[in-house]
Design a protein around this motif. Structure first.
Motif, PDB file in Angstrom:
ATOM      1  N   LEU A 137       0.806  -1.219   0.000  1.00 36.87           N
ATOM      2  CA  LEU A 137       0.000   0.000   0.000  1.00 36.87           C
ATOM      3  C   LEU A 137       0.842   1.273   0.000  1.00 36.87           C
ATOM      4  O   LEU A 137       0.313   2.372  -0.175  1.00 36.87           O
ATOM      5  N   ASN A 138       2.158   1.116   0.199  1.00 38.17           N
ATOM      6  CA  ASN A 138       3.051   2.283   0.234  1.00 38.17           C
ATOM      7  C   ASN A 138       4.249   2.048  -0.701  1.00 38.17           C
ATOM      8  O   ASN A 138       5.409   2.051  -0.256  1.00 38.17           O
ATOM      9  N   PRO A 139       3.987   1.854  -1.984  1.00 33.61           N
ATOM     10  CA  PRO A 139       5.069   1.474  -2.896  1.00 33.61           C
ATOM     11  C   PRO A 139       6.104   2.564  -3.138  1.00 33.61           C
ATOM     12  O   PRO A 139       7.196   2.276  -3.619  1.00 33.61           O
ATOM     13  N   TYR A 140       5.759   3.822  -2.822  1.00 32.80           N
ATOM     14  CA  TYR A 140       6.682   4.918  -3.118  1.00 32.80           C
ATOM     15  C   TYR A 140       7.474   5.379  -1.896  1.00 32.80           C
ATOM     16  O   TYR A 140       8.199   6.373  -1.969  1.00 32.80           O
ATOM     17  N   GLU A 141       7.321   4.680  -0.774  1.00 34.11           N
ATOM     18  CA  GLU A 141       8.109   5.041   0.402  1.00 34.11           C
ATOM     19  C   GLU A 141       9.582   4.714   0.167  1.00 34.11           C
ATOM     20  O   GLU A 141       9.922   3.683  -0.422  1.00 34.11           O
ATOM     21  N   GLY A 142      10.455   5.587   0.659  1.00 33.34           N
ATOM     22  CA  GLY A 142      11.880   5.357   0.511  1.00 33.34           C
ATOM     23  C   GLY A 142      12.368   4.237   1.418  1.00 33.34           C
ATOM     24  O   GLY A 142      11.667   3.791   2.336  1.00 33.34           O
ATOM     25  N   LEU A 143      13.587   3.796   1.169  1.00 35.53           N
ATOM     26  CA  LEU A 143      14.146   2.676   1.922  1.00 35.53           C
ATOM     27  C   LEU A 143      14.298   3.011   3.406  1.00 35.53           C
ATOM     28  O   LEU A 143      14.041   2.154   4.266  1.00 35.53           O
TER      29      LEU A 143
ATOM     30  N   ALA B 293      14.218  -4.239   0.633  1.00 34.44           N
ATOM     31  CA  ALA B 293      15.066  -3.555  -0.344  1.00 34.44           C
ATOM     32  C   ALA B 293      14.707  -3.923  -1.779  1.00 34.44           C
ATOM     33  O   ALA B 293      14.819  -3.091  -2.681  1.00 34.44           O
ATOM     34  N   LEU B 294      14.252  -5.157  -1.988  1.00 31.99           N
ATOM     35  CA  LEU B 294      13.934  -5.613  -3.346  1.00 31.99           C
ATOM     36  C   LEU B 294      12.468  -5.407  -3.713  1.00 31.99           C
ATOM     37  O   LEU B 294      12.104  -5.455  -4.884  1.00 31.99           O
TER      38      LEU B 294
ATOM     39  N   ALA C 192      22.966 -10.724  -4.028  1.00 32.97           N
ATOM     40  CA  ALA C 192      23.968  -9.658  -4.133  1.00 32.97           C
ATOM     41  C   ALA C 192      23.830  -8.913  -5.453  1.00 32.97           C
ATOM     42  O   ALA C 192      23.909  -7.685  -5.501  1.00 32.97           O
ATOM     43  N   GLU C 193      23.596  -9.646  -6.541  1.00 30.76           N
ATOM     44  CA  GLU C 193      23.443  -9.018  -7.846  1.00 30.76           C
ATOM     45  C   GLU C 193      22.164  -8.181  -7.906  1.00 30.76           C
ATOM     46  O   GLU C 193      22.161  -7.061  -8.452  1.00 30.76           O
ATOM     47  N   GLN C 194      21.069  -8.678  -7.326  1.00 31.24           N
ATOM     48  CA  GLN C 194      19.820  -7.921  -7.332  1.00 31.24           C
ATOM     49  C   GLN C 194      19.928  -6.656  -6.500  1.00 31.24           C
ATOM     50  O   GLN C 194      19.415  -5.600  -6.878  1.00 31.24           O
ATOM     51  N   LEU C 195      20.582  -6.735  -5.351  1.00 32.26           N
ATOM     52  CA  LEU C 195      20.775  -5.545  -4.521  1.00 32.26           C
ATOM     53  C   LEU C 195      21.635  -4.508  -5.254  1.00 32.26           C
ATOM     54  O   LEU C 195      21.399  -3.304  -5.150  1.00 32.26           O
ATOM     55  N   ARG C 196      22.631  -4.997  -5.982  1.00 32.89           N
ATOM     56  CA  ARG C 196      23.555  -4.092  -6.672  1.00 32.89           C
ATOM     57  C   ARG C 196      22.862  -3.286  -7.762  1.00 32.89           C
ATOM     58  O   ARG C 196      23.271  -2.164  -8.066  1.00 32.89           O
ATOM     59  N   THR C 197      21.792  -3.839  -8.342  1.00 33.18           N
ATOM     60  CA  THR C 197      21.140  -3.180  -9.474  1.00 33.18           C
ATOM     61  C   THR C 197      19.761  -2.617  -9.161  1.00 33.18           C
ATOM     62  O   THR C 197      19.182  -1.932 -10.000  1.00 33.18           O
ATOM     63  N   HIS C 198      19.214  -2.906  -7.972  1.00 31.73           N
ATOM     64  CA  HIS C 198      17.849  -2.450  -7.680  1.00 31.73           C
ATOM     65  C   HIS C 198      17.827  -0.951  -7.401  1.00 31.73           C
ATOM     66  O   HIS C 198      18.684  -0.429  -6.682  1.00 31.73           O
ATOM     67  N   PRO C 199      16.854  -0.214  -7.951  1.00 30.35           N
ATOM     68  CA  PRO C 199      16.827   1.246  -7.794  1.00 30.35           C
ATOM     69  C   PRO C 199      16.785   1.709  -6.340  1.00 30.35           C
ATOM     70  O   PRO C 199      17.317   2.776  -6.024  1.00 30.35           O
TER      71      PRO C 199
END
Length: 413
Positions: free
Chosen positions: A17-23, A120-121, A140-147
């Motif tokens: 419900l909060n897809p635009y919240e920052g990390l 994070a993902l 590790a690869e997904q974290l490295r490239t996820h916005p």
């Protein structure tokens, strides 16, 4: 469990419900949960450490005031070896896959770190289908490239270290570790990344920072430190001058040797333009999504487990476009649990090249007081025609499906 009459919801629902919240905000919501888990693990109240046993986004409650806590506190297990552990694959510690494994505070700490990976993902972390458990290399690869986290290598480093550490070396204080993660998201992290390894290294003691980085040495005001740079720049300038002079001389010679055509202007042919244009290269992301679309589209059959026990499941997935997917969820009794009624409902959600998240939408056929549930899954089209994931309800566990056909249809309205 939680009571949504008062605005409570699972953390999984809160994320949806909060897809635009920052990390940073996503992590701060978990601060109270970290405090509760630390208190349970300490054993201060009961004289013996207590493990939750199934920490994951769907078993964390977020209240209307923004606070959070683990759900299902009535099912906590004391660490005395008498209780076999629950096991939600994307969040389960490696030791829980061993024969006779029991739950522990260390397993809770791994599950909390895996929950951070989900945060994070925006989806469950990837798992190894052959051996089960978390796939750290793919994560590790997904974290490295996820916005959401690509710009924060220190955050990735600390998270991967916690997940790669042996049980005894995982962060003892989740509150302190979470605060360290939040500090890793501050702007100075962006300027100091040279000392971070790509793969997880030894995890520092809880509460201590990562090994210090070595920022580039500052230039001296004068002296020998600036002289090498001066000579390099001078050399580059001299080389450019020679190239320009040689090019100019060659041009003049060509003009003298070749006859002039007066006012004749020669336009390049169409083939000249064609050869100059770079050939398009296929997008790896597009290819992966195309593969995932073909993989998902169809009918899947298997089982899942919720409060009513083991239940049959037929999931018809209809891929709408490169991001959206819809599904018809049909449940029914199995031979070992014949009293389960039949029913069906519609789910909607999104998918990527490695997973999907589906949220309940509306009932098609509702038996009694049954409630709809969502699904979270990670998959690999190269690992075979099977999907495993989590039923996103605190009273539920895993689901397992195999593709039975490529037949698909859009869910009923």
């Amino acid at each position: 469990m939680y009571d949504n009459r008062f605005g409570d919801q699972s953390y999984l629902d809160w994320l949806a419900l909060n897809p635009y919240e920052g990390l940073s905000h996503r992590l701060r919501v978990l601060a109270d949960t970290a405090v509760v888990l630390d208190e349970l693990h300490s054993g201060r109240r009961n004289g013996v450490p207590v493990a939750h046993g199934d920490v994951k986004p769907s078993t964390i409650v977020v209240r209307s005031d923004g606070s959070s806590s683990p759900a299902d506190l009535g099912q906590l297990w004391t660490v005395d070896g008498s209780q076999v552990s629950a096991r939600s694959t994307p969040y389960a510690a490696p030791e829980l896959f061993l024969p006779g494994a029991v739950t522990s505070p260390a397993a809770d700490r791994f599950a909390f770190a895996a929950t951070i990976a989900h945060v994070a993902l925006g989806a469950p972390p990837p798992v190894r289908f052959a051996h089960q458990g978390l796939d750290l290399q793919q994560l590790a690869e997904q974290l490295r490239t996820h916005p959401l986290c690509a710009a924060f290598p220190a955050f990735q480093h600390r998270l991967l270290n916690a997940l790669a550490a042996p049980a005894a070396d995982r962060p003892l204080s989740l509150s302190t570790w979470l605060e360290a993660l939040l500090n890793d998201l501050t702007p100075p992290t962006l300027a100091m990344t040279s000392g971070l390894p790509l793969a997880p290294g030894p995890y520092p003691p809880p509460g201590e920072p990562l090994p210090p980085w070595s920022p580039p040495a500052a230039k001296g005001p004068s002296g020998s430190s600036s002289q090498p740079l001066t000579w390099v720049l001078a050399g580059v300038a001299a080389l450019l001058a020679v190239v320009l002079l040689a090019g100019g001389a060659w041009y003049l010679i060509q003009q003298i040797d070749e006859p002039s055509d007066g006012d004749l202007v020669v336009a390049p042919s169409r083939s000249a333009y064609t050869s100059a244009a770079p050939s398009p290269t296929p997008s790896p992301v597009g290819d992966d999504l195309t593969t995932a679309r073909a993989f998902l589209s169809g009918t899947w059959e298997g089982t899942y487990r919720c409060r009513q026990g083991l239940t049959g499941l037929k999931l018809t997935l209809f891929v709408v476009d490169d991001h959206e997917v819809e599904a018809t969820f049909e449940f029914f009794p199995v031979s070992s649990n014949p009293n389960v009624p039949r029913g069906s409902f519609v789910l909607e959600g999104s998918y990527s090249a490695t997973g999907f998240t589906l949220q309940p939408d509306h009932w098609v056929k509702r038996p009694g007081e049954y409630v709809m549930v969502g699904l979270d899954a990670s998959f690999s089209p190269r690992a075979g025609q099977s999907i495993r994931g989590e039923v996103t309800d605190a009273a539920c566990a895993e689901f397992q499906l195999k593709k039975s056909s490529t037949d698909t249809r859009r869910p009923p309205v």
